[in-house]
Every structure is written in C-alpha cells, then in structure tokens.
Write a protein that holds these residues in place. Sequence first.
Motif, PDB file in Angstrom:
ATOM      1  N   SER A 146       0.795  -1.329  -0.039  1.00 31.93           N
ATOM      2  CA  SER A 146       0.076  -0.107  -0.066  1.00 31.93           C
ATOM      3  C   SER A 146       1.093   1.264  -0.068  1.00 31.93           C
ATOM      4  O   SER A 146       0.311   2.449  -0.239  1.00 31.93           O
ATOM      5  CB  SER A 146      -0.836  -0.014   1.113  1.00 31.93           C
ATOM      6  N   HIS A 147       2.218   1.134   0.500  1.00 30.87           N
ATOM      7  CA  HIS A 147       3.152   2.337   0.202  1.00 30.87           C
ATOM      8  C   HIS A 147       3.248   2.670  -1.143  1.00 30.87           C
ATOM      9  O   HIS A 147       3.800   3.737  -1.514  1.00 30.87           O
ATOM     10  CB  HIS A 147       4.370   2.101   1.068  1.00 30.87           C
ATOM     11  N   LEU A 148       2.908   1.904  -1.986  1.00 31.90           N
ATOM     12  CA  LEU A 148       3.146   1.976  -3.588  1.00 31.90           C
ATOM     13  C   LEU A 148       1.881   2.759  -3.812  1.00 31.90           C
ATOM     14  O   LEU A 148       1.189   2.215  -4.576  1.00 31.90           O
ATOM     15  CB  LEU A 148       3.739   0.858  -4.328  1.00 31.90           C
ATOM     16  N   SER A 149       1.886   3.985  -3.628  1.00 31.72           N
ATOM     17  CA  SER A 149       0.650   4.464  -3.703  1.00 31.72           C
ATOM     18  C   SER A 149       0.564   5.500  -5.042  1.00 31.72           C
ATOM     19  O   SER A 149      -0.660   5.805  -5.579  1.00 31.72           O
ATOM     20  CB  SER A 149       0.335   5.655  -2.761  1.00 31.72           C
ATOM     21  N   GLU A 150       1.408   5.844  -5.698  1.00 34.17           N
ATOM     22  CA  GLU A 150       1.316   6.442  -7.012  1.00 34.17           C
ATOM     23  C   GLU A 150       1.233   5.588  -8.115  1.00 34.17           C
ATOM     24  O   GLU A 150       1.355   4.250  -8.013  1.00 34.17           O
ATOM     25  CB  GLU A 150       2.799   7.181  -7.077  1.00 34.17           C
ATOM     26  N   ASP A 217      -7.633  12.406   4.509  1.00 32.73           N
ATOM     27  CA  ASP A 217      -8.863  11.943   3.718  1.00 32.73           C
ATOM     28  C   ASP A 217      -8.390  10.932   2.592  1.00 32.73           C
ATOM     29  O   ASP A 217      -7.387  10.550   2.656  1.00 32.73           O
ATOM     30  CB  ASP A 217      -9.351  13.209   3.093  1.00 32.73           C
ATOM     31  N   ILE A 218      -9.459  10.365   1.955  1.00 32.41           N
ATOM     32  CA  ILE A 218      -9.210   9.414   0.938  1.00 32.41           C
ATOM     33  C   ILE A 218      -9.653  10.164  -0.392  1.00 32.41           C
ATOM     34  O   ILE A 218     -10.936  10.676  -0.651  1.00 32.41           O
ATOM     35  CB  ILE A 218      -9.901   8.005   1.298  1.00 32.41           C
ATOM     36  N   GLN A 219      -8.730   9.893  -1.202  1.00 29.39           N
ATOM     37  CA  GLN A 219      -9.143  10.372  -2.932  1.00 29.39           C
ATOM     38  C   GLN A 219      -8.190   9.413  -3.831  1.00 29.39           C
ATOM     39  O   GLN A 219      -7.237   9.025  -3.656  1.00 29.39           O
ATOM     40  CB  GLN A 219      -8.624  11.899  -3.186  1.00 29.39           C
ATOM     41  N   ASP A 220      -8.847   9.211  -4.780  1.00 23.06           N
ATOM     42  CA  ASP A 220      -8.647   8.369  -5.896  1.00 23.06           C
ATOM     43  C   ASP A 220      -7.784   6.893  -5.355  1.00 23.06           C
ATOM     44  O   ASP A 220      -6.699   6.721  -5.590  1.00 23.06           O
ATOM     45  CB  ASP A 220      -7.624   9.177  -6.690  1.00 23.06           C
ATOM     46  N   LYS A 221      -8.477   6.557  -4.038  1.00 19.42           N
ATOM     47  CA  LYS A 221      -7.808   5.106  -3.755  1.00 19.42           C
ATOM     48  C   LYS A 221      -6.619   5.277  -2.999  1.00 19.42           C
ATOM     49  O   LYS A 221      -5.925   4.576  -2.518  1.00 19.42           O
ATOM     50  CB  LYS A 221      -7.652   3.941  -4.614  1.00 19.42           C
ATOM     51  N   VAL A 222      -6.423   6.593  -2.683  1.00 18.26           N
ATOM     52  CA  VAL A 222      -5.207   6.872  -1.770  1.00 18.26           C
ATOM     53  C   VAL A 222      -5.755   7.518  -0.549  1.00 18.26           C
ATOM     54  O   VAL A 222      -6.129   8.526  -0.298  1.00 18.26           O
ATOM     55  CB  VAL A 222      -4.135   7.855  -2.464  1.00 18.26           C
ATOM     56  N   LYS A 223      -5.271   6.894   0.631  1.00 13.03           N
ATOM     57  CA  LYS A 223      -5.470   7.460   2.044  1.00 13.03           C
ATOM     58  C   LYS A 223      -4.146   8.425   2.354  1.00 13.03           C
ATOM     59  O   LYS A 223      -3.266   8.086   2.313  1.00 13.03           O
ATOM     60  CB  LYS A 223      -5.644   6.429   3.250  1.00 13.03           C
ATOM     61  N   ASP A 224      -4.532   9.627   2.574  1.00 16.06           N
ATOM     62  CA  ASP A 224      -3.548  10.595   2.768  1.00 16.06           C
ATOM     63  C   ASP A 224      -3.660  11.108   4.451  1.00 16.06           C
ATOM     64  O   ASP A 224      -4.793  11.585   4.627  1.00 16.06           O
ATOM     65  CB  ASP A 224      -3.526  11.679   1.917  1.00 16.06           C
ATOM     66  N   VAL A 225      -2.638  10.477   5.221  1.00 16.70           N
ATOM     67  CA  VAL A 225      -2.737  11.016   6.538  1.00 16.70           C
ATOM     68  C   VAL A 225      -1.822  11.997   6.933  1.00 16.70           C
ATOM     69  O   VAL A 225      -0.448  11.700   6.592  1.00 16.70           O
ATOM     70  CB  VAL A 225      -2.610   9.673   7.407  1.00 16.70           C
ATOM     71  N   LYS A 226      -1.920  12.798   7.766  1.00 16.40           N
ATOM     72  CA  LYS A 226      -0.836  14.085   8.160  1.00 16.40           C
ATOM     73  C   LYS A 226      -0.965  14.227   9.686  1.00 16.40           C
ATOM     74  O   LYS A 226      -2.171  14.200  10.276  1.00 16.40           O
ATOM     75  CB  LYS A 226      -1.203  15.116   7.369  1.00 16.40           C
ATOM     76  N   PHE A 227       0.068  14.367  10.499  1.00 13.21           N
ATOM     77  CA  PHE A 227      -0.026  14.643  11.683  1.00 13.21           C
ATOM     78  C   PHE A 227       1.300  15.310  12.155  1.00 13.21           C
ATOM     79  O   PHE A 227       2.384  15.136  11.299  1.00 13.21           O
ATOM     80  CB  PHE A 227      -0.239  13.418  12.657  1.00 13.21           C
ATOM     81  N   GLU A 228       1.375  15.690  13.309  1.00  9.23           N
ATOM     82  CA  GLU A 228       2.619  16.404  13.894  1.00  9.23           C
ATOM     83  C   GLU A 228       3.376  15.530  14.801  1.00  9.23           C
ATOM     84  O   GLU A 228       2.728  15.100  15.660  1.00  9.23           O
ATOM     85  CB  GLU A 228       2.456  17.888  14.348  1.00  9.23           C
TER      86      GLU A 228
END
Length: 288
Positions: A146-150, A217-228
């Motif tokens: 899943s890390h191969l997200s591109e 959020d999730i867009q185009d089958k990719v979960k994008d998580v951000k945090f500090e």
Amino acid sequence: MSANPEKFNDLYSSPYLVDYYDLVAPNSDSIDDASFYWRVYQELRSPLLKPTREPFVIMDVGTGTGRVIQGLSNSAAVIGDDFFNTKVLGVDNAQHMLDKAAQNLDSLFKEHVSWILGSALDLASVMAQSGYDKVDLLIFSIGSISHLSEKGQPEKFLEQVSRVLRPGTGRAYVSIYDESLLRKSEEIAFHQPEGITEIKSQTFPNIMYREFNHRGDIQDKVKDVKFELQVVEQTELGDQVLETNNISMRMRQWEEDELVSMSSDAGLNFVEKARGKHETFYVFSTSA
C-alpha cells in the motif's frame, strides 16, 4: 532543531523517527504473520535440501526494522534449525530502517542475513547487489504494498517480482491488510485520533514522542494521513522540543482481489490466497 512547517517527512528520515515507528508499528505481539512465513519457508525449502544446490534465498521487501526476519530467526532457534544453505535479504529504501533492523537482530543467524538499501520498484538491482540470481521466497508483509501509492507503482513492483522470482518453485507472498480495503459504504474509511498522544522512547534516555493534529482523507484510492510529531527531551528544567516533524503518509486502498487482476499482466501466475488474522496473503509464482 525544527522542521520547516511546509515540509512533510515520512517516518524513516531520522533515528528518532525510526525509533517512534518501531514503537507504534504492528509487532510480533499484535501480528501473527511471522509464524505463517516460517511454515511457508519450511514447506518450500524441504524438497530442496541438497548440499550441492545453490542457497535458498529469502527476500523480505520493505523489511523496515526487521520484524519478519527476527521472527524467522526466533522460530528457527526454537527447533534448533540452523538455516542450512539459506540466505536472507532484508531490503528497504531507508538506511535508518536497515540500521535499526541490524541492531534488532540479536541471534545466531546474523551471518545468514544481508541488509540491502534498495527499492521495491527495482528488485533487479537489489539482486545484482546481493550476488544471487533468483529468489525462492519473496515476502512483502503486512500490507506494505500500500506504500506504493502512485499510479503504476504496484504494477511495476509485480513486474519486478516476476523478474527475480525463481521460475517454477519460487513463491511470492504479498499481503493486503484488511484496513487497506475500500469500504464503499463509508464516506471516510478511517478515523483520526483526537488530542495528544505521548509515547516514551525505550531507546533514547529521557526522550518522549508527542503526536497530535491528525487530519486526512481518501481520494482516488489513496489514504492521505498527516500529523505533527515532536521529539521531546524531558529535563530537570522542563520539556525541551528537539524536533518538530510534519508527517505525511500516503497509503493505497484496494478493491477485493484487485491485486490478482494486476498479476497476469506482470508475468505472474496467481497460485492461491490465504487468510491471516488481519490480512490476506496473495501467493504468486512465475514460469518465465
């Protein structure tokens, strides 16, 4: 030292971040896959135990801090297996991860393991570095694909697997984690923790990791998580922030059995799938 607020890091860019990863990532206490891979190794190796045969080669792609390899070594130690004529390649694209993995492997089997800096998208180069021709057991564990997200990356990885896997007898085990499956009934397929989480380092004295401000959020089958993530030193004078890292993690989400449909175009044969507690193992071979 503070990171640029506009710059996002992964969890592999420094010894502190790798230490934090080791604390929060799934481990042998929560994941049962090491024993599964041990059984697979024994089954594949048994008919090939011949002194004249070239070594049986295991490749652990995305080895991280070496959890799976450590599990294999522990299982071997329990029954007195000496890894006869077996070589293990721990592959990762982050040197800090490999350094930590080498430190974690405290066993009699260190001489069987080579840690190689390399990409899942260029396994042919990894093999060239290793000095071996083909892989007998390739592992991509705990949904790491899943890390191969591109776009196009999973297909490229599968093509590389078909190039390095031993024809006929070789097997590749690629895991899809249950939490990486798309849930069409939900608008958002994951939930972000609220507040601040603090975790004490077990490696660096007086260091604590402070995690907060989750969003995603999730867009185009990719979960994008951000945090500090702050690296905090606890001193007699109070807490001192050594680093502030803005972390971004992008994880591909999967349709059921989507990986199978990709495999034939990559030159792989789908053999079977097996269920684990939290994941599905997809098994591939090649006749090329």
